[in-house]
Motif scaffolding. Sequence first.
Motif, PDB file in Angstrom:
ATOM      1  N   GLY A  10       1.315 -18.667   8.167  1.00 46.29           N
ATOM      2  CA  GLY A  10       0.215 -19.334   7.474  1.00 46.29           C
ATOM      3  C   GLY A  10      -0.820 -18.396   6.878  1.00 46.29           C
ATOM      4  N   MET A  11      -0.923 -17.168   7.413  1.00 53.60           N
ATOM      5  CA  MET A  11      -1.940 -16.245   6.909  1.00 53.60           C
ATOM      6  C   MET A  11      -1.468 -15.551   5.629  1.00 53.60           C
ATOM      7  SD  MET A  11      -0.213 -15.190   9.779  1.00 53.60           S
ATOM      8  CE  MET A  11      -1.342 -15.345  11.138  1.00 53.60           C
ATOM      9  N   PRO A  12      -2.392 -15.023   4.830  1.00 59.54           N
ATOM     10  CA  PRO A  12      -2.022 -14.361   3.575  1.00 59.54           C
ATOM     11  C   PRO A  12      -1.085 -13.172   3.809  1.00 59.54           C
ATOM     12  CG  PRO A  12      -4.383 -14.777   3.639  1.00 59.54           C
ATOM     13  CD  PRO A  12      -3.856 -15.051   5.011  1.00 59.54           C
ATOM     14  N   GLN A  13      -0.138 -13.025   2.894  1.00 59.51           N
ATOM     15  CA  GLN A  13       0.826 -11.926   2.963  1.00 59.51           C
ATOM     16  C   GLN A  13       0.825 -11.165   1.637  1.00 59.51           C
ATOM     17  OE1 GLN A  13       4.726 -13.289   4.947  1.00 59.51           O
ATOM     18  NE2 GLN A  13       3.831 -15.205   4.228  1.00 59.51           N
ATOM     19  N   LEU A  14       0.852  -9.842   1.732  1.00 60.87           N
ATOM     20  CA  LEU A  14       0.943  -9.000   0.545  1.00 60.87           C
ATOM     21  C   LEU A  14       2.218  -8.160   0.632  1.00 60.87           C
ATOM     22  CD1 LEU A  14      -0.207  -7.731  -2.075  1.00 60.87           C
ATOM     23  CD2 LEU A  14      -1.342  -6.032  -0.604  1.00 60.87           C
ATOM     24  N   PHE A  15       3.091  -8.337  -0.344  1.00 58.74           N
ATOM     25  CA  PHE A  15       4.294  -7.522  -0.449  1.00 58.74           C
ATOM     26  C   PHE A  15       4.008  -6.387  -1.430  1.00 58.74           C
ATOM     27  CE2 PHE A  15       5.776 -11.664   0.862  1.00 58.74           C
ATOM     28  CZ  PHE A  15       6.899 -11.451   1.637  1.00 58.74           C
ATOM     29  N   VAL A  16       4.011  -5.158  -0.939  1.00 60.24           N
ATOM     30  CA  VAL A  16       3.864  -3.987  -1.804  1.00 60.24           C
ATOM     31  C   VAL A  16       5.268  -3.447  -2.025  1.00 60.24           C
ATOM     32  CG1 VAL A  16       2.772  -1.741  -2.131  1.00 60.24           C
ATOM     33  CG2 VAL A  16       1.596  -3.522  -0.797  1.00 60.24           C
ATOM     34  N   GLU A  17       5.755  -3.546  -3.259  1.00 56.78           N
ATOM     35  CA  GLU A  17       7.174  -3.280  -3.513  1.00 56.78           C
ATOM     36  C   GLU A  17       7.384  -2.328  -4.690  1.00 56.78           C
ATOM     37  OE1 GLU A  17       9.425  -4.428  -1.519  1.00 56.78           O
ATOM     38  OE2 GLU A  17       8.194  -5.881  -0.428  1.00 56.78           O
ATOM     39  N   GLY A  18       8.311  -1.390  -4.504  1.00 59.39           N
ATOM     40  CA  GLY A  18       8.742  -0.543  -5.602  1.00 59.39           C
ATOM     41  C   GLY A  18       9.681  -1.314  -6.518  1.00 59.39           C
ATOM     42  N   GLU A  19       9.525  -1.142  -7.789  1.00 56.86           N
ATOM     43  CA  GLU A  19      10.359  -1.874  -8.742  1.00 56.86           C
ATOM     44  C   GLU A  19      11.840  -1.546  -8.603  1.00 56.86           C
ATOM     45  OE1 GLU A  19       7.536  -2.630 -12.626  1.00 56.86           O
ATOM     46  OE2 GLU A  19       8.663  -0.746 -12.516  1.00 56.86           O
ATOM     47  N   ASN A  20      12.156  -0.358  -8.102  1.00 56.07           N
ATOM     48  CA  ASN A  20      13.551   0.061  -7.988  1.00 56.07           C
ATOM     49  C   ASN A  20      14.030   0.097  -6.540  1.00 56.07           C
ATOM     50  OD1 ASN A  20      13.725   0.425 -10.799  1.00 56.07           O
ATOM     51  ND2 ASN A  20      12.908   2.507 -10.641  1.00 56.07           N
ATOM     52  N   ASP A  21      13.504  -0.777  -5.719  1.00 57.41           N
ATOM     53  CA  ASP A  21      13.868  -0.821  -4.301  1.00 57.41           C
ATOM     54  C   ASP A  21      15.171  -1.604  -4.115  1.00 57.41           C
ATOM     55  OD1 ASP A  21      14.077  -1.079  -1.578  1.00 57.41           O
ATOM     56  OD2 ASP A  21      12.037  -1.815  -1.274  1.00 57.41           O
TER      57      ASP A  21
END
Length: 201
Positions: A132-143
């Motif tokens: 339920g809490m906020p989630q931030l996905f930090v992702e490399g474009e070429n992952d």
Amino acid sequence: MWSPASGSISTVALAHGAGAGMEHPFLAGLAEALVASGVSVLRFVFPYVEAGRRMPGPAAHAVATWAGVQAWLAGAAPGPYTAVGKSYGGRMASVAAAEGVIAPAGLVYLGYPLHAPGRADKPRAAHLPAIGMPQLFVEGENDPFIDPRAQFDEVVASCQDARVQWIVGGNHSFEVKGARRPADEIGAGLAPVVAGFVRSL
């Protein structure tokens, strides 16, 4: 490893990935930059690292570790905290949150390992909509851990409150082809993204 920031009003618990402990230069650089920006940081290791093993143990052990981290922070730095983890460490935080074992103000995944490279048929995402809490996905474009992108987009859309911060050209370690940088510098470069999210909670 507890690193309190001067005048800190925010706290982060920072977990390592499957292949490296809390001393990895990427995490050290990120932690140092977060502390410099006023965010206190607790780094820790999962039991398999403490035991000198290379491969993660049962998920239950990692979930219990996250519970211990939350309990420790309740005494050392009372108030909200954000659970942040590189790859495996972030995924284990998400499992702990989905099971109600921890209750951070938010979660940050530094390269969420949606599936093993080339194994999109075995995603690790069924639990994410329960958070339920906020989630931030930090992702490399070429992952390769989130390829194909459409599958990853569907997973993020299934979450209650999630957003993505794309790192242009980045791979699973946030390295960019043709722009070689040391791991500590790469980690430090993500600090503004993490600190910005933490302060928004």
